[in-house]
Design a protein around this motif. Structure first.
Motif, short mmCIF file in Angstrom:
data_model
loop_
_atom_site.label_atom_id
_atom_site.label_comp_id
_atom_site.label_asym_id
_atom_site.label_seq_id
_atom_site.Cartn_x
_atom_site.Cartn_y
_atom_site.Cartn_z
N LEU A 192 0.82 -1.20 0.00
CA LEU A 192 0.00 0.00 0.00
C LEU A 192 0.86 1.25 0.00
O LEU A 192 2.01 1.24 0.46
CB LEU A 192 -0.91 0.02 1.23
N ASP A 193 0.29 2.35 -0.50
CA ASP A 193 0.96 3.64 -0.38
C ASP A 193 1.08 4.03 1.10
O ASP A 193 0.29 3.58 1.93
CB ASP A 193 0.16 4.72 -1.12
N PRO A 194 2.04 4.87 1.44
CA PRO A 194 2.17 5.32 2.84
C PRO A 194 0.90 6.05 3.29
O PRO A 194 0.27 6.78 2.52
CB PRO A 194 3.37 6.27 2.80
N LYS A 195 0.55 5.85 4.55
CA LYS A 195 -0.64 6.48 5.11
C LYS A 195 -0.37 7.94 5.44
O LYS A 195 0.72 8.31 5.85
CB LYS A 195 -1.09 5.76 6.38
N GLY A 196 -1.41 8.75 5.29
CA GLY A 196 -1.43 10.09 5.83
C GLY A 196 -2.49 10.11 6.91
O GLY A 196 -2.45 9.34 7.86
N GLU A 197 -3.50 10.97 6.76
CA GLU A 197 -4.66 10.93 7.64
C GLU A 197 -5.51 9.72 7.26
O GLU A 197 -5.64 9.36 6.10
CB GLU A 197 -5.47 12.21 7.51
N GLY A 198 -6.11 9.10 8.26
CA GLY A 198 -7.01 7.98 7.98
C GLY A 198 -6.25 6.74 7.57
O GLY A 198 -5.11 6.51 7.96
N TRP A 199 -6.90 5.92 6.73
CA TRP A 199 -6.27 4.67 6.31
C TRP A 199 -6.19 4.59 4.79
O TRP A 199 -6.82 5.36 4.07
CB TRP A 199 -7.02 3.46 6.86
N ILE A 200 -5.39 3.63 4.32
CA ILE A 200 -5.25 3.34 2.89
C ILE A 200 -5.74 1.92 2.67
O ILE A 200 -5.46 1.02 3.46
CB ILE A 200 -3.78 3.44 2.44
N GLY A 201 -6.46 1.72 1.57
CA GLY A 201 -6.93 0.37 1.26
C GLY A 201 -7.22 0.21 -0.22
O GLY A 201 -7.00 1.12 -1.02
N LEU A 202 -7.71 -0.97 -0.59
CA LEU A 202 -8.03 -1.30 -1.97
C LEU A 202 -9.54 -1.34 -2.18
O LEU A 202 -10.28 -1.70 -1.27
CB LEU A 202 -7.40 -2.64 -2.35
N SER A 203 -9.97 -1.01 -3.41
CA SER A 203 -11.40 -0.94 -3.69
C SER A 203 -11.84 -1.74 -4.90
O SER A 203 -13.04 -1.95 -5.08
CB SER A 203 -11.83 0.52 -3.90
N GLU A 204 -10.93 -2.16 -5.76
CA GLU A 204 -11.36 -2.82 -7.00
C GLU A 204 -10.17 -3.51 -7.65
O GLU A 204 -9.01 -3.12 -7.43
CB GLU A 204 -11.96 -1.78 -7.95
N ILE A 205 -10.46 -4.53 -8.43
CA ILE A 205 -9.43 -5.23 -9.20
C ILE A 205 -10.02 -5.63 -10.54
O ILE A 205 -11.20 -6.05 -10.63
CB ILE A 205 -8.90 -6.47 -8.44
N THR A 206 -9.25 -5.48 -11.60
CA THR A 206 -9.69 -5.83 -12.96
C THR A 206 -8.52 -6.44 -13.72
O THR A 206 -7.47 -5.79 -13.87
CB THR A 206 -10.20 -4.59 -13.72
N ALA A 207 -8.69 -7.65 -14.19
CA ALA A 207 -7.66 -8.30 -15.02
C ALA A 207 -7.89 -7.95 -16.47
O ALA A 207 -9.03 -7.98 -16.96
CB ALA A 207 -7.72 -9.82 -14.83
N ASN A 208 -6.81 -7.59 -17.16
CA ASN A 208 -6.91 -7.24 -18.57
C ASN A 208 -5.58 -7.57 -19.26
O ASN A 208 -4.60 -6.86 -19.10
CB ASN A 208 -7.24 -5.76 -18.74
N GLY A 209 -5.56 -8.69 -19.99
CA GLY A 209 -4.35 -9.07 -20.70
C GLY A 209 -3.19 -9.34 -19.77
O GLY A 209 -3.28 -10.17 -18.86
N ASP A 210 -2.10 -8.61 -19.97
CA ASP A 210 -0.88 -8.83 -19.21
C ASP A 210 -0.85 -8.10 -17.88
O ASP A 210 0.17 -8.11 -17.19
CB ASP A 210 0.33 -8.38 -20.03
N TRP A 211 -1.98 -7.46 -17.50
CA TRP A 211 -1.97 -6.63 -16.30
C TRP A 211 -3.21 -6.86 -15.44
O TRP A 211 -4.28 -7.18 -15.95
CB TRP A 211 -1.89 -5.14 -16.67
N PHE A 212 -3.04 -6.62 -14.15
CA PHE A 212 -4.15 -6.51 -13.21
C PHE A 212 -4.21 -5.05 -12.75
O PHE A 212 -3.20 -4.51 -12.28
CB PHE A 212 -3.94 -7.42 -11.99
N TYR A 213 -5.36 -4.44 -12.89
CA TYR A 213 -5.54 -3.04 -12.50
C TYR A 213 -6.22 -2.99 -11.13
O TYR A 213 -7.22 -3.67 -10.90
CB TYR A 213 -6.36 -2.29 -13.55
N ILE A 214 -5.70 -2.16 -10.25
CA ILE A 214 -6.15 -2.13 -8.86
C ILE A 214 -6.40 -0.68 -8.44
O ILE A 214 -5.56 0.20 -8.66
CB ILE A 214 -5.11 -2.78 -7.94
N VAL A 215 -7.57 -0.44 -7.84
CA VAL A 215 -7.90 0.88 -7.29
C VAL A 215 -7.45 0.93 -5.84
O VAL A 215 -7.83 0.08 -5.03
CB VAL A 215 -9.40 1.18 -7.40
N GLU A 216 -6.63 1.92 -5.53
CA GLU A 216 -6.14 2.13 -4.17
C GLU A 216 -6.57 3.52 -3.72
O GLU A 216 -6.45 4.49 -4.48
CB GLU A 216 -4.62 2.00 -4.15
#
Length: 724
Positions: free
Chosen positions: A606-630
């Motif tokens: 995960l990215d470094p935290k600032g205020e609050g927390w950091i987490g993941l919200s979505e994942i999508t596989a497409n060809g040679d990559w997995f795309y992730i919402v952080e």
């Protein structure tokens, strides 16, 4: 890697009665947070608000009341796209309304010690000096203030409001309210000539205890006042005597949602003889009155009405406005048993020869824009996104501007602050809504979109799910993104045993390759909602449930799977936040092989935290990559991390749970913060859906929390073609 950007999807806000095209549209051009007006060194963590708003006669400055701080705030809108703070002026009480005549503002201030002993004053403010120059005792608790068109007098509603905790809030509760007419001469209120106008004995409900709510003055100098709790409207002539009065009446609402049932929009009930109980009132002209039927006592008909001055109804919106609000995702389901969207305030103005009525929905957090060229048949042309709970509006036709004051300040809940928002009438399409269900074969109310997947073959066709906010109405929505705005064209209920499935918290959706879907339920063990995967067929029926394996479940906490994607027989799910066995700043991407029934995982940094927390919200596989919402859990100016990353598919090789898991590497694809600010509002917290369609175009959607302590805005946009 290359992502070809495209502007946010925009389009005309087409609701049930909206025309197919409008040459001119209102679009939000700026947002001003009330803490910006606090002085240097002042504690900006104090609650504040923006309630009733007005403008100087040149339209260059906005003045709003802020009762929590006990001040009147001023905003310079010389450049409407870049409002500047002019500071706060202390009122020595709770200001309710401020209006401007020349270089003076006149603010009504509540100084009551109790409901039984109400008091208040009129404060005169020198706008150039930004200082109080005079005060006038009003004898009771003031609510609304209006000015004569020629600036010759002020009309003030002295409400002497009821104590809602006394006798279950029932009226009468003395002392009675009244109306004040106060002459203004050369910028000075003539306190000695104050005229107290009694309005007792008129209403059919508690006639001995009128509670004046809102006032307005027409071009002839007549005053109109709503007695909200009394469900009555009074017209006061130029001589200060009652010239007419009538009951606001009642309506029967058919096809309304009256059940405060957590998470189900069902417009199927009937409410008989619902009193209108009008709040905001404006003269449309000298012969017609426009009111917003909020209801603050026992009624509230959820719409707005145009009355002839004799009390006969020329037009009533019924439930049309509420349904239009629901079609753009702004229906406040938790308010179903109360007053629904609560139309509260009204503004009337003429723009380029077109008479318009603006209706603010306090609970839907939107403003309806109506063309009333024919007052017997108003046309809803737009619905504008506002901040949380618009309380007041002011139109500035000479500058093609509209401003709203949004009263709710969510600082104590870690949310967005109260705001003033500025809209400009432009020769451009409406930027909002970005997604709507208007035009669907059947009526669809929706909200809280939390996961997204694309159709395998049809470009621009996507599927979304709602989350546990709509726990009694779990739904898979089909979206046609080839239209602008994007259209929700159908809604598929998710069922178990033929009934709406319970105990679901759908946060991700993917195709199962067999005409159905896999759904990831985030779950909450403290609410007996399991962390699980569900296979749903094309008819919406759950055919299979997959529970977490013991090796994973033993370490679970509240925040579970957020998103799901499929590669062949393998499903991949991101765990939103660290579980008990995760290192700080790392979460798992969990894989489930549906053919072998085997669970594996990798680690994600995960990215470094600032205020609050950091987490993941979505994942999508497409060809040679997995795309992730952080993302972080911050909103507005505090938001920092709203990003799309990608991970090489070659690294997505899971290891058995309970052992050492490989750590994947991520690469930034897009910072979503500029996208979230494209509508000139404030940054939303929850980007929860991302999908790449059959043509390779990337689509994003935000979760509006079901309009619960939220403005209700749903952003839906394209990031363009996602290319290797």
């Amino acid at each position: 890697m290359q992502v070809t950007s495209r502007l946010l999807v925009s389009g005309i806000a087409l609701c049930a009665s909206m025309p197919a095209h409008a040459e001119m549209s209102f679009n939000r051009v700026a947002t001003f947070a009330t803490p910006l007006n606090m002085a240097a060194g002042e504690d900006t963590n104090r609650p504040s608000s923006a309630e009733i708003i007005s403008a100087t006669e040149d339209g260059m400055t906005l003045i709003y009341t802020d009762s929590p701080l006990g001040v009147v705030g001023m905003v310079d809108i010389s450049d409407p796209k870049a409002p500047m703070p002019l500071g706060n002026i202390a009122m020595g009480g709770e200001p309710t309304t401020a209006v401007v005549i020349g270089d003076r503002a006149f603010a009504a201030v509540n100084t009551s010690e109790s409901y039984a002993e109400p008091s208040g004053k009129l404060v005169t403010i020198d706008l150039a000096a930004r200082a109080v120059v005079a005060e006038c005792d009003l004898g009771g608790q003031p609510d609304s203030v209006a000015r004569a068109r020629d600036g010759s007098f002020l009309a003030i509603a002295i409400e002497n409001e009821r104590d809602e905790d006394l006798n279950d809030g029932q009226i009468p509760q003395m002392p009675a309210g009244y109306v004040v007419k106060l002459p203004v001469t050369k910028g000075a209120a003539d306190c000695a000539a104050l005229q107290r106008i009694e309005v007792t004995g008129l209403a059919g409900i508690a006639p001995e205890d009128p509670e004046p709510e809102f006032v307005d003055v027409n071009g002839a100098g007549e005053i109109a006042v709503t007695l909200q709790e009394n469900n009555h409207i009074v017209i006061i002539g130029t001589d200060g005597a009652v010239a007419g009065h009538f009951s606001a009446g009642a309506v029967t609402l058919e096809g309304v949602d009256l059940t405060d049932e957590r998470g189900a929009i069902r417009f199927t009930e009937t409410q008989v003889d619902r009193k209108r109980e009008p709040d905001g009132i404006k003269w449309l002209d000298n012969d017609h009155l426009v009111v917003a039927n909020e209801g603050d006592y026992e009624g509230g008909s959820r719409g707005w009405t145009i009355f002839n001055r004799d009390g006969s109804v020329l037009y009533d919106s019924g439930l049309d406005f509420e349904r239009a609000v629901a079609q753009i995702g702004h229906y406040p389901d938790k308010r179903s048993d109360a007053k629904g969207i609560e139309p509260e305030s009204i503004e009337v103005a003429t723009f380029d020869g077109t008479p318009m009525v603006f209706v603010a929905s306090e609970r839907g957090s939107v403003i309806g824009v109506y063309d009333v060229t024919d007052p017997a048949a108003p046309v809803l042309t737009q619905i504008l996104p506002s901040g949380v709970s618009p309380e007041g509006m002011v139109a500035i036709p000479g500058r093609n501007l509209l401003a709203s004051a949004n009263e709710v300040d969510l600082i104590e809940d870690g949310g967005v602050r109260a705001h003033v928002m500025v809209y400009e009438r432009q020769d451009a399409p409406a930027a909002y809504p970005m997604i709507t269900s208007q035009g669907a074969a059947e009526f669809i109310g929706w909200g809280a979109l939390s996961g997204l997947v694309a159709d395998a073959e049809r470009p621009g066709v996507l599927y979304a799910v709602n989350d546990s906010f709509f726990g009694f109405q779990p739904t898979i929505f089909t979206i046609d993104a080839t239209q602008e705005p994007a259209r929700i064209v159908s809604a598929l209920p998710v069922t178990r045993g033929g009934m709406p499935a319970q105990k679901l918290d759908m946060e991700g959706i993917t195709l199962d390759g067999k005409g159905g879907f896999w759904v990831a339920s985030e779950g909450r063990s403290d609410q007996l909602v399991p962390h699980a995967l569900y296979n749903v067929n094309a008819k919406g029926a759950i055919k299979k449930e997959v529970a977490l394996p013991p090796e994973l479940a033993a370490h679970e906490i509240r925040f579970g799977f957020e998103g799901i994607t499929r590669v062949g027989d393998v499903l991949w799910m991101p765990v939103q936040r660290e579980w008990k066995d995760d290192a700080a700043g790392e979460v798992k991407l969990v894989a489930y092989d549906t053919a072998e029934n085997v669970w594996t995982a990798v680690r994600y940094p995960l990215d470094p935290k600032g205020e609050g927390w950091i987490g993941l919200s979505e994942i999508t596989a497409n060809g040679d990559w997995f795309y992730i919402v952080e993302r972080d859990n911050q909103i507005g100016d505090a938001a920092r991390v709203k990003r799309l990353y990608r991970v090489p598919a070659a690294q997505m090789v899971g290891a058995p749970l309970g052992g050492d898991l490989p750590l994947v590497e991520k690469e930034l694809v897009r910072d979503f913060l500029p996208d979230l600010m494209a509508l000139n509002g404030y940054a939303a917290e929850k980007i929860e859906g991302f999908a790449i369609d059959a043509a390779g175009e990337g689509w994003v959607v935000t979760d509006n929390d079901g309009v619960d302590d939220s403005s209700g805005e749903t952003l839906f946009w394209s990031i363009g073609m996602v290319a290797e």
